[in-house]
Scaffold this active site. Structure first.
Site, PDB file in Angstrom:
ATOM      1  N   TYR A   1      -9.274  11.590   4.017  1.00  0.00           N
ATOM      2  CA  TYR A   1      -9.424  11.527   2.559  1.00  0.00           C
ATOM      3  C   TYR A   1     -10.733  12.169   2.118  1.00  0.00           C
ATOM      4  CZ  TYR A   1      -5.687   8.132   3.206  1.00  0.00           C
ATOM      5  OH  TYR A   1      -4.520   7.518   3.575  1.00  0.00           O
TER       6      TYR A   1
ATOM      7  N   HIS B   1       2.872  14.457  -0.552  1.00  0.00           N
ATOM      8  CA  HIS B   1       3.255  14.309   0.856  1.00  0.00           C
ATOM      9  C   HIS B   1       4.720  14.710   1.039  1.00  0.00           C
ATOM     10  CE1 HIS B   1      -0.398  12.404   2.288  1.00  0.00           C
ATOM     11  NE2 HIS B   1      -0.293  11.366   1.483  1.00  0.00           N
TER      12      HIS B   1
ATOM     13  N   HIS C   1       0.845  -1.199   0.000  1.00  0.00           N
ATOM     14  CA  HIS C   1       0.000   0.000   0.000  1.00  0.00           C
ATOM     15  C   HIS C   1       0.886   1.257   0.000  1.00  0.00           C
ATOM     16  CE1 HIS C   1      -3.858   2.042   0.409  1.00  0.00           C
ATOM     17  NE2 HIS C   1      -3.126   2.978   0.991  1.00  0.00           N
ATOM     18  N   ALA C   2       0.625   2.159  -0.960  1.00  0.00           N
ATOM     19  CA  ALA C   2       1.503   3.303  -1.169  1.00  0.00           C
ATOM     20  C   ALA C   2       1.579   4.204   0.063  1.00  0.00           C
ATOM     21  CB  ALA C   2       1.001   4.118  -2.363  1.00  0.00           C
TER      22      ALA C   2
ATOM     23  N   HIS D   1      -6.527   0.536   5.621  1.00  0.00           N
ATOM     24  CA  HIS D   1      -6.400   1.505   6.706  1.00  0.00           C
ATOM     25  C   HIS D   1      -6.952   1.014   8.043  1.00  0.00           C
ATOM     26  CE1 HIS D   1      -5.925   3.534   2.922  1.00  0.00           C
ATOM     27  NE2 HIS D   1      -5.377   4.568   3.522  1.00  0.00           N
TER      28      HIS D   1
ATOM     29  N   HIS E   1       0.159  11.943  -5.855  1.00  0.00           N
ATOM     30  CA  HIS E   1      -0.394  11.980  -4.495  1.00  0.00           C
ATOM     31  C   HIS E   1       0.729  11.810  -3.463  1.00  0.00           C
ATOM     32  CE1 HIS E   1      -3.371  11.105  -1.252  1.00  0.00           C
ATOM     33  NE2 HIS E   1      -2.363  10.376  -0.795  1.00  0.00           N
ATOM     34  N   GLU E   2       1.525  10.763  -3.646  1.00  0.00           N
ATOM     35  CA  GLU E   2       2.587  10.488  -2.668  1.00  0.00           C
ATOM     36  C   GLU E   2       3.646  11.580  -2.686  1.00  0.00           C
ATOM     37  OE1 GLU E   2       2.148   8.437  -0.415  1.00  0.00           O
ATOM     38  OE2 GLU E   2       0.442   7.406  -1.311  1.00  0.00           O
TER      39      GLU E   2
ATOM     40  N   GLU F   1      -3.284  15.069   2.594  1.00  0.00           N
ATOM     41  CA  GLU F   1      -3.779  14.184   1.531  1.00  0.00           C
ATOM     42  C   GLU F   1      -4.137  14.953   0.259  1.00  0.00           C
ATOM     43  OE1 GLU F   1      -3.354  11.140   1.801  1.00  0.00           O
ATOM     44  OE2 GLU F   1      -2.939  11.124   3.958  1.00  0.00           O
TER      45      GLU F   1
HETATM   46  O1  X8Z Z   1      -4.225   5.408   1.074  1.00  0.00           O
HETATM   47  C1  X8Z Z   1      -4.177   6.237   0.194  1.00  0.00           C
HETATM   48  C2  X8Z Z   1      -2.825   6.718  -0.322  1.00  0.00           C
HETATM   49  C3  X8Z Z   1      -1.794   6.702   0.718  1.00  0.00           C
HETATM   50  S1  X8Z Z   1      -1.927   8.042   1.815  1.00  0.00           S
HETATM   51  C4  X8Z Z   1      -2.370   5.801  -1.433  1.00  0.00           C
HETATM   52  N1  X8Z Z   1      -5.316   6.704  -0.365  1.00  0.00           N
HETATM   53  C5  X8Z Z   1      -6.630   6.238   0.055  1.00  0.00           C
HETATM   54  C6  X8Z Z   1      -6.860   4.782  -0.315  1.00  0.00           C
HETATM   55  O2  X8Z Z   1      -6.085   4.240  -1.108  1.00  0.00           O
HETATM   56  O3  X8Z Z   1      -7.822   4.191   0.167  1.00  0.00           O
HETATM   57  C7  X8Z Z   1      -5.402   7.718  -1.409  1.00  0.00           C
HETATM   58  C8  X8Z Z   1      -6.857   7.854  -1.711  1.00  0.00           C
HETATM   59  C9  X8Z Z   1      -7.605   7.121  -0.645  1.00  0.00           C
HETATM   60 ZN    ZN Z   2      -1.814  10.008   1.150  1.00  0.00          ZN
END
Ligand code: X8Z
Ligand code: ZN
Length: 604
Positions: free
Chosen positions: A502, A366, A332-333, A492, A362-363, A390
């Site tokens: 988010y 950050h 997960h990024a 998450h 997105h990354e 975010e």
């Molecule tokens: O978790 C993330 C990022 C890392 S902060 C990749 N996001 C959420 C997800 O993937 O559920 C970005 C959008 C929503």
């Molecule tokens: Zn993020």
């Protein structure tokens, strides 16, 4: 005389506090750095040894935070003259889980590490039709790929169900214990429960109400999109039409994404002008031989074109851009600030696609934030609120995604700039952004209820689906049991990353976008604004980032946008033309879905 004496004493006290804070910062940089290194090592190589090391350093950091929190609390910081210093002390004193006994603290770290590992190493096996009985599929990239590209009802259902069987299903007991420990810490810190603690980061009494207000404002927009997408999916899956529930819910495995959280992958089925090209440039990227490195470089070039700070040499050396094949990692990024003012990294399992190009922005957003605030005291090295962090990369990606920009960088050779092209573009954006809104809202609605005790373990899954059905209007494609734990199948939850950030980011990023477009002197409609190469736009967002969390976010927001309020107006403006079109298309059709899940899908 007495009063003057006391005043002098208070000033001396404040001077001493200032010196202590400086020492604290220098020390925190070292202790936090060691902790991040150990955590990075675990996340990029999931071994028992690395887990132990990570737990060890996280305990050392907790002891340091606890000690520092006690010292900070011994000062009368609420009466400091210097409000900036007072704010720093308030933050140092707010120690989160570090308040727990050593035993409890270590237990909660261990539970989280374990849940993360289950999530990140899970594989689904026994895919119907496979010859090789040993063939198994990890989430990233295999199961995600199936969800994104397959139109085979049964294959999608298999991937959807199997993922939940091998991930969330194994965690409810651990999660219950974990949530209990988080609550214990929140209680010791004087909060009602852990949800109350998480919400406190927004420094706003009415935060939950604000979120609800914004959701109600955007709900009609989501309902229009939902109704249109449902009709189109019924055409695509006409051979399974009997399996669409009567309640108006969309079967959750049909939306191109494991969690139905963003729907860009079904773009070709819902494109307003199907005969015209879509706006997903993945194929063109592949044709041109894009690599993950090239995607990172392209992303950085957008930041520097605005006059923002380039990535560092260390960043390029140490970032993990692709999934290694010799070890287990958390795919997960994520973006990492090592708190030593020079080490910043991204970790993601990049594939060549447009959605990965957006994620890369997105990354990097950050990391840009980390760079902008790196010289502030450690306690201020944070977003104005978590939603700010975010939003940064996403804001830039709003420009990058425009047809004008994609054309300029050679990824969209045959775009026709007419009303059809415009609608195709807006639909693609809506599938990413509007589809996400109720999902972004509900995850923490569910977790807040767990923390407040309203949702107990026996009801984890039932309450989860109650929200999925009610907010998103999606339904499970196969029966769900109370013993399943589908919330745990979303990264998450096991990783314990709060999610409302988010939702907030999806509102804020349109406010930021509008402010940057204004600064850039944009004359296009908001959705067609590209701020590429505008130093004015860069200054607007750069100034916001430089503040870190040193001021209340309302102040930072006002400096950039002229208002202290979170507002969905810019988002509504952006999607205005699409909403109008959707309302025409949906005229006379049923809009919406029943609040309850379809009968028989949730087995109590
Ligand atoms: O978790 C993330 C990022 C890392 S902060 C990749 N996001 C959420 C997800 O993937 O559920 C970005 C959008 C929503
Ligand atoms: Zn993020």
């Amino acid at each position: 005389m007495v009063a003057l004496g006391l005043f002098a004493l208070a000033l001396a006290n404040e001077e001493e506090a200032r010196q202590w804070a400086e020492e604290y910062n220098a020390e925190a940089q070292v202790v936090w750095y060691d902790n991040v290194v150990a955590s990075w090592n675990y996340n990029t190589n999931l071994t028992d040894y690395n887990q132990d090391e990570s737990l060890k350093y996280s305990a050392i950091k907790a002891a340091f935070d606890r000690e520092s929190g006690l010292t900070a609390s011994s000062y009368d910081y609420e009466n400091f003259e210097d409000q900036l210093l007072a704010r720093q002390f308030r933050k140092i004193a707010d120690i989160g889980e570090a308040v727990l006994s050593e035993e409890d603290f270590n237990r909660q770290s261990e539970l989280r590490a374990e849940m993360q590992r289950i999530y990140s190493t899970a594989e689904a096996c026994n895919k119907p039709g496979d010859d090789d009985p040993d063939k198994c599929y990890p989430l990233d990239p295999d199961l995600e790929q199936i969800m994104a590209t397959s139109t085979d009802w049964d294959e999608l259902k298999w991937a959807w169900e199997s993922w939940r069987d091998v991930s969330g299903r194994l965690m409810p007991d651990m999660y219950e214990e974990y949530a209990g420990l988080l609550n214990k810490a929140a209680d010791m810190n004087g909060y009602d429960d852990n949800g109350d603690y998480w919400r406190s980061w927004y420094e706003m009494e009415t935060f939950a109400e604000e979120c609800e207000r914004i959701w109600q404002q955007l709900r009609p927009l989501y309902e229009q999109l939902h109704a249109y997408v449902l009709r189109k999916l019924k055409e695509v899956h006409a051979d399974h039409i009997d399996e669409f529930p009567f309640t108006g819910h969309i079967p959750a495995h049909l939306l191109g994404n494991m969690w139905s959280q963003s729907w860009g992958n079904i773009e070709e089925f819902v494109r307003p002008a199907p005969e015209k090209p879509g706006l997903d440039v993945t194929e063109e990227m592949i044709r041109q031989g894009y690599t993950p490195l090239k995607m990172f470089e392209l992303s950085e070039e957008f930041f520097t074109s605005l006059g923002l700070i380039p990535m560092t040499e260390k960043f390029w050396d140490d970032t993990m851009m692709v999934k290694p094949d010799d070890r287990d990692v958390v795919c997960h990024a994520s973006a990492w600030d090592f708190y030593n003012q020079e080490d910043f990294r991204i970790k993601q399992c990049t594939e060549v696609s447009m959605s990965w190009l957006i994620t890369t922005h997105h990354e990097m957003g950050h990391v840009e934030y980390f760079l902008q605030y790196k010289d502030l005291p450690v306690q201020y090295r944070d977003g104005g609120n978590p939603g700010f962090h975010e939003a940064i990369g996403d804001v830039l990606a709003l420009s990058v995604s425009t047809p004008e920009h994609l054309e300029e960088i050679g990824l969209l050779p045959d775009f026709e700039d007419d009303p059809d092209g415009d609608l195709n573009f807006l639909m693609n954006q809506a599938l990413a952004k509007i589809a996400f809104i109720p999902f972004g809202y509900l995850i923490d609605q569910w977790r807040w209820n767990v923390f407040s005790g309203e949702t107990q373990k026996e009801d984890y899954n039932t309450d989860w689906w109650e929200m999925r059905c009610r907010y998103q209007g999606v339904a499970p494609p196969v029966g769900r049991l109370a013993t399943d734990f589908d919330a745990g199948a979303k990264y998450h939850v096991p990783a314990n990353t709060p999610y409302i950030r988010y939702f907030i980011s999806h509102i804020l990023q349109f406010q930021f976008h509008k402010a940057m477009c204004d600064a850039a002197g944009n004359t296009n409609p908001l959705h067609r604004c590209d701020v590429y190469r505008s130093e004015e736009a860069g200054t607007a967002i750069g100034d916001l980032m430089k503040l870190g969390s040193s001021v209340h976010w309302e102040e930072a927001l006002e400096a950039m946008t002229g208002t202290t309020e979170m507002s969905a107006e810019p988002l509504v403006e952006y999607f205005g033309p699409l909403l109008e079109w959707l309302e025409e298309q949906n005229a006379g059709e049923t809009i919406g879905w029943s609040n309850e899940c379809p009968e028989g899908t949730i087995v109590p």
